[in-house]
Design a protein around this motif. Sequence first.
Motif, PDB file in Angstrom:
ATOM      1  N   ALA A  16       0.831  -1.205   0.000  1.00 48.37           N
ATOM      2  CA  ALA A  16       0.000   0.000   0.000  1.00 48.37           C
ATOM      3  C   ALA A  16       0.863   1.250   0.000  1.00 48.37           C
ATOM      4  O   ALA A  16       0.577   2.218  -0.729  1.00 48.37           O
ATOM      5  N   PHE A  17       1.923   1.244   0.784  1.00 50.33           N
ATOM      6  CA  PHE A  17       2.835   2.386   0.816  1.00 50.33           C
ATOM      7  C   PHE A  17       3.510   2.591  -0.537  1.00 50.33           C
ATOM      8  O   PHE A  17       3.621   3.706  -1.036  1.00 50.33           O
ATOM      9  N   TRP A  18       3.954   1.504  -1.168  1.00 51.66           N
ATOM     10  CA  TRP A  18       4.596   1.581  -2.481  1.00 51.66           C
ATOM     11  C   TRP A  18       3.634   2.139  -3.528  1.00 51.66           C
ATOM     12  O   TRP A  18       4.006   3.007  -4.321  1.00 51.66           O
ATOM     13  N   LEU A  19       2.395   1.675  -3.526  1.00 52.57           N
ATOM     14  CA  LEU A  19       1.397   2.179  -4.477  1.00 52.57           C
ATOM     15  C   LEU A  19       1.096   3.649  -4.226  1.00 52.57           C
ATOM     16  O   LEU A  19       0.981   4.440  -5.168  1.00 52.57           O
ATOM     17  N   PHE A  23       1.794   6.650  -7.086  1.00 56.52           N
ATOM     18  CA  PHE A  23       0.754   7.512  -7.641  1.00 56.52           C
ATOM     19  C   PHE A  23       0.958   8.977  -7.274  1.00 56.52           C
ATOM     20  O   PHE A  23       0.699   9.854  -8.074  1.00 56.52           O
ATOM     21  N   THR A  24       1.435   9.253  -6.073  1.00 56.29           N
ATOM     22  CA  THR A  24       1.654  10.654  -5.712  1.00 56.29           C
ATOM     23  C   THR A  24       2.862  11.223  -6.438  1.00 56.29           C
ATOM     24  O   THR A  24       2.878  12.384  -6.798  1.00 56.29           O
ATOM     25  N   THR A  29       5.006  14.888 -10.945  1.00 53.74           N
ATOM     26  CA  THR A  29       5.906  15.131 -12.067  1.00 53.74           C
ATOM     27  C   THR A  29       5.148  15.527 -13.316  1.00 53.74           C
ATOM     28  O   THR A  29       5.644  16.294 -14.126  1.00 53.74           O
ATOM     29  N   THR A  30       3.941  15.033 -13.504  1.00 56.77           N
ATOM     30  CA  THR A  30       3.182  15.398 -14.701  1.00 56.77           C
ATOM     31  C   THR A  30       2.552  16.780 -14.568  1.00 56.77           C
ATOM     32  O   THR A  30       2.331  17.447 -15.566  1.00 56.77           O
TER      33      THR A  30
END
Length: 76
Positions: A16-19, A23-24, A29-30
């Motif tokens: 969950a932390f990795w996901l 996403f953040t 960056t975009t």
Amino acid sequence: MGLFRVLFWIALIAAAFWLWRRFTRSRSTTSTSRPQAEPMVRCAHCHVHLPQHLALQQDDQWFCSQAHLEQARHDQ
């Protein structure tokens, strides 16, 4: 059986932390776009390149300073 539950919860929290980080980070960056490059011009007197918004223009020539612009006027 207790060790399996602990390992399961650690793996679930790590996933969950990795996901969440993935996403953040991709959103941040975009959303920040790179600034556009400015057109560069060359001083007709000393041949130094500078951004066009900082240069002085006379006819079709560009100058880096008022002094170089005036020197070009005197040379003509």
